[in-house]
Write a protein that holds these residues in place. Structure first.
Motif, mmCIF file in Angstrom:
data_model
loop_
_atom_site.group_PDB
_atom_site.id
_atom_site.type_symbol
_atom_site.label_atom_id
_atom_site.label_comp_id
_atom_site.label_asym_id
_atom_site.label_seq_id
_atom_site.Cartn_x
_atom_site.Cartn_y
_atom_site.Cartn_z
ATOM 1 N N LEU A 1 1.004 -8.637 1.988
ATOM 2 C CA LEU A 1 0.134 -7.520 2.358
ATOM 3 C C LEU A 1 0.897 -6.196 2.298
ATOM 4 C CD1 LEU A 1 -1.871 -9.054 5.352
ATOM 5 C CD2 LEU A 1 -2.774 -8.440 3.097
ATOM 6 N N ALA A 2 2.131 -6.211 2.812
ATOM 7 C CA ALA A 2 2.939 -4.988 2.801
ATOM 8 C C ALA A 2 3.257 -4.554 1.366
ATOM 9 C CB ALA A 2 4.228 -5.204 3.592
ATOM 10 N N LEU A 3 3.561 -5.509 0.492
ATOM 11 C CA LEU A 3 3.851 -5.177 -0.903
ATOM 12 C C LEU A 3 2.622 -4.591 -1.589
ATOM 13 C CD1 LEU A 3 5.964 -8.239 -2.112
ATOM 14 C CD2 LEU A 3 6.747 -5.879 -1.886
ATOM 15 N N GLY A 4 1.457 -5.197 -1.328
ATOM 16 C CA GLY A 4 0.245 -4.731 -1.964
ATOM 17 C C GLY A 4 -0.155 -3.329 -1.552
ATOM 18 N N GLU A 5 0.296 -2.896 -0.364
ATOM 19 C CA GLU A 5 -0.052 -1.575 0.139
ATOM 20 C C GLU A 5 0.967 -0.505 -0.230
ATOM 21 O OE1 GLU A 5 -0.475 -2.209 4.279
ATOM 22 O OE2 GLU A 5 -2.405 -3.264 4.118
#
Length: 321
Positions: free
Chosen positions: A90-94
């Motif tokens: 999730l952090a990478l995608g954001e």
């Protein structure tokens, strides 16, 4: 093509290609990743290292050569790693500046299909493939082992691409026999050979094309249905003392067939560090003059009783000067 929306902008963003890299313990996954990072040609590559154990040695081995390596410890993905993997994805995608490629290195005893399934829950990622490394020198022994054969077999069956490693250790007859055995398992027909960890770029980078003969239908993803072998554990040995090379190797050879993998950084001379790898009956120590002097740490993975773990730990501590 599926797209994700950039936070706060409403602008569609292309999904990040994701490769899950699997393979049994010691198959050469870290070597493949280091070769990928050396040959990335300016592309942004993020590596998630899903190691089995409380100290992520694989991430340290890769971090010497890459800038965006994220370690996920206790890497049996079917147990505790799922939540952390989701949070990290999730952090990478954001991220405002997202990677061009995400590579998730599965631990040697985990199921790459489960990791792929977790990754596909987030539309910010698109599965490019499940790449599984196969050590041609030891794969027969691994597949025939009553404890670990099923793990290795499931990994091979899950692969969209198989990468044959350590081919320099076998002759052509052995290599042909391994290929035939992989074929008999119903494995993918997309099989390439790694040369010092380097594979055709199309295996990892989706914008390239790879010429393949024949029709290779997509395989349905299947979750693992069996538990890990009873007694499988990972434990660490740490010491600030200096190891004696001969006694260290003798201690590591105490439980042939039970110690599957050992890796770490050890001091063999005051102020000098070496990199340690044990795969089955093979062990290797390499000088690492680039590393600062530090306490030795060894991560061991295998099938041990409590008494056997205690005796092996004692033998390793006794291998110090």
């Amino acid at each position: 093509m599926d797209t994700a929306v950039k936070p706060g902008s409403g602008t569609p963003r292309r999904p990040i290609p994701m490769v899950v890299l699997g393979g049994y313990l010691g198959a050469g996954k870290t070597t493949l990743i280091n070769a990928l990072l050396r040959n990335a040609d300016g592309l942004r590559v993020t590596v998630l290292v899903n190691d089995f154990g409380s100290i992520n040695v694989d991430a340290a081995l890769i971090r010497e050569r890459g800038d965006d390596v994220i370690g996920l410890e206790n890497g049996c993905v079917c147990c505790t790693i799922g939540g952390r993997l989701v949070e990290t994805l999730l952090a990478l995608g954001e991220r405002a500046e997202r990677p061009d490629l995400l590579v998730i290195e599965a631990s040697g005893v985990s199921d790459p299909v489960r990791i792929a399934q977790v990754g596909m829950l987030d539309r910010a990622f698109r599965l490019h493939g499940i790449v599984v490394a196969v050590d041609v020198d030891s794969i027969d022994d691994v597949l025939d082992d009553r404890y670990v054969g099923d793990i290795a077999r499931r990994q091979i069956e899950a692969a969209s691409t198989l990468v044959l490693t350590k081919t320099d250790l076998v002759d052509e007859d052995k290599l042909r026999a391994v290929r035939n055995r992989l074929s008999s398992l119903g494995a993918t027909q997309v099989v390439v050979t790694a040369e010092e960890g380097v594979v055709p770029t199309a295996i990892l980078f989706p914008d390239d094309e790879i010429a393949l003969s024949g029709d290779f239908p997509a395989r349905p993803l299947r979750a693992a249905s069996r538990a890990l072998p009873a007694g499988l554990r990972s434990f660490n040995v740490e010491t600030s003392e200096v190891f004696d090379r001969t006694r260290l190797k003798a201690a590591l050879a105490m439980y042939p067939g039970q110690l599957w993998r050992a890796k770490g950084f050890v001091s063999l001379q005051p102020g000098q560090m070496s990199e340690l790898h044990v795969v089955g009956r093979r062990s290797m120590l390499s000088r690492r003059p680039d590393l600062p002097s530090q306490a030795s740490v060894i991560v061991l993975i295998g099938i041990f009783s409590d008494d056997e773990q205690r005796l092996l730990s004692q033998a390793l501590h006794s291998a110090c000067h």
